[in-house]
Design an enzyme around this catalytic site. Structure first.
Site, PDB file in Angstrom:
ATOM      1  CG  HIS A   1      -5.818  -2.416   0.346  1.00 12.62           C
ATOM      2  ND1 HIS A   1      -5.252  -1.773  -0.735  1.00 12.62           N
ATOM      3  CD2 HIS A   1      -5.172  -1.944   1.440  1.00 12.62           C
ATOM      4  CE1 HIS A   1      -4.311  -0.942  -0.305  1.00 12.62           C
ATOM      5  NE2 HIS A   1      -4.237  -1.042   1.011  1.00 12.62           N
TER       6      HIS A   1
ATOM      7  CG  ASP B   1      -7.283  -2.358  -3.403  1.00 10.41           C
ATOM      8  OD1 ASP B   1      -7.908  -1.769  -2.498  1.00 10.41           O
ATOM      9  OD2 ASP B   1      -6.040  -2.394  -3.469  1.00 10.41           O
TER      10      ASP B   1
ATOM     11  CB  SER C   1      -0.965  -0.044   1.192  1.00  3.99           C
ATOM     12  OG  SER C   1      -2.007   0.888   1.052  1.00  3.99           O
TER      13      SER C   1
END
EC number: 3.1.1.-
Length: 375
Positions: free
Chosen positions: A344, A315, A189
């Site tokens: 995610h 996502d 991320s």
């Protein structure tokens, strides 16, 4: 009437979910420039690109996978050794080493970067890949940003997605300490955004031999719009914003002359936190300016070491339309992988939330390629 209906649902729902999970299973799409060394190595090493990705039968949807992994996946207890890194400006960060038995100065190293408020001991999505790498006999080091991982802020400098200089300092330190070991960066991320921006900044002079980016937003502006929609705002965005506020709340006195701290404490979105805290702290003109500088999508041509990216269509944090597949297909160094499901950083395949998933498989196969079959 009620009891038979309940019994029917109990029997039918699992069957339906199981059938649906197999119906939506598909081989991941991948994007890599034809005729390149990277393409040949990818096709000979990444077996996951030949197999269907089967999302967990009872949890096939991206949002539920993300939540289930976050809530029910354990954080394995691993014997890390803490090292405090002192920066030139007086700040500090904690990095955590996990060294397998028999390792020496040539043992490959995987450098992990957690997500936006993640750190070593509270990020299951990092710890399970760390365990995977350790079991392969590789050294692991988790890089905690300033203010996280139990190391208090010493200066007014924190971290953001567009400014990878702290990571550059740490990567150089590791490379100087272990010059004969191959090194792979693995970012999740926002950690992946920092890693990508580091690779774009350093090009062929990077202190790493390869990169792996998991579930990183390619365009932070579009990602912010996406997670501010009703469902992701309710489930994810407000929760992350609270964590960000809680992270800086103990430092009100430190930042009182730089930001409106009452405004910071009222933030309930990531963009709101960026606007009230990150923008004035780092001198960006606006959120748009910050997000433009942090974006990954415009920097594919700047990546000069082999790097794989993994994203899922479902996502919210990384809208698939932002992935620059055409640019990736023109790159000698980037391979992009997109699954239809996986959420995610989740990418569950088993009914057990703690079981090995696609991220661990990719890390194992990509790591083998970088460490043993790419020179």
């Amino acid at each position: 009437m009620v009891l038979p209906l309940i019994l029917t649902l109990v029997i039918v729902a699992p069957i339906f979910l199981w059938m649906y999970s197999w119906y939506i299973s598909a081989i991941p799409k991948h994007y890599v420039k034809p005729g390149t060394k990277l393409q040949k190595k990818v096709h000979s090493n990444l077996r996951i690109l030949e197999q269907k990705y089967h999302p967990s039968w009872w949890c096939p949807f991206g949002t539920t996978q993300t939540v289930v992994r976050q809530i029910f996946r354990d954080c394995p207890s691993l014997p890390f050794t803490r090292e405090i890194v002192e920066f030139d400006d007086g700040g500090a960060a904690g990095i955590d080493w996990l060294i397998p038995e028999g390792a020496d100065d040539t043992t490959p190293i995987v450098v992990f970067l957690p997500g936006i408020t993640g750190s070593t001991h509270d990020s299951s999505y990092v710890l399970h890949p760390v365990k995977e790498a350790r079991d392969k006999g590789w050294k692991c080091v988790v890089v905690n940003p300033r203010g996280l991982g139990g190391v208090k802020l010493r200066t007014t400098r924190t971290y953001n997605a567009a400014t990878p200089h702290d990571f550059a300092f740490i990567a150089k330190m590791i490379n100087e300490r272990y010059p004969d070991a191959k090194k792979l960066g693995c970012g999740f991320s926002m950690g992946g955004m920092i890693l990508w921006n580091y690779l774009a900044m350093t090009g062929e002079n990077a202190d790493l031999d390869g990169g792996m980016i998991v579930s990183s937003p390619w365009d932070p502006l579009v990602a912010s719009d996406s997670i501010e929609c009703f469902i992701p705002q309710l489930i994810f965005n407000s929760f992350i914003a609270k964590n960000l506020v809680d992270m800086v709340r103990p430092y009100r006195e430190l930042f009182k002359d730089m930001v409106d701290f009452d405004e910071v404490c009222r933030c309930n979105t990531v963009r709101g936190f960026d606007r009230s805290f990150v923008i004035p702290m780092y001198g960006f003109k606006s959120c748009d300016d910050y997000y433009r500088q942090a974006t990954l999508a415009t920097k594919v041509d700047k990546i000069k070491i082999p790097c794989v990216t993994l994203n899922s269509v479902d996502d919210y944090f990384s809208p698939v339309e932002c992935i620059p597949t055409l640019d990736i297909m023109e790159s000698d160094y980037v391979c992009g992988i997109i699954t239809n499901h996986g959420g995610h950083t989740a990418f569950m395949e088993s009914a057990d939330p703690n079981a090995r998933g696609m991220v661990e498989k990719l890390l194992s196969q990509w790591g083998n390629m970088i460490f043993h079959d790419y020179s």
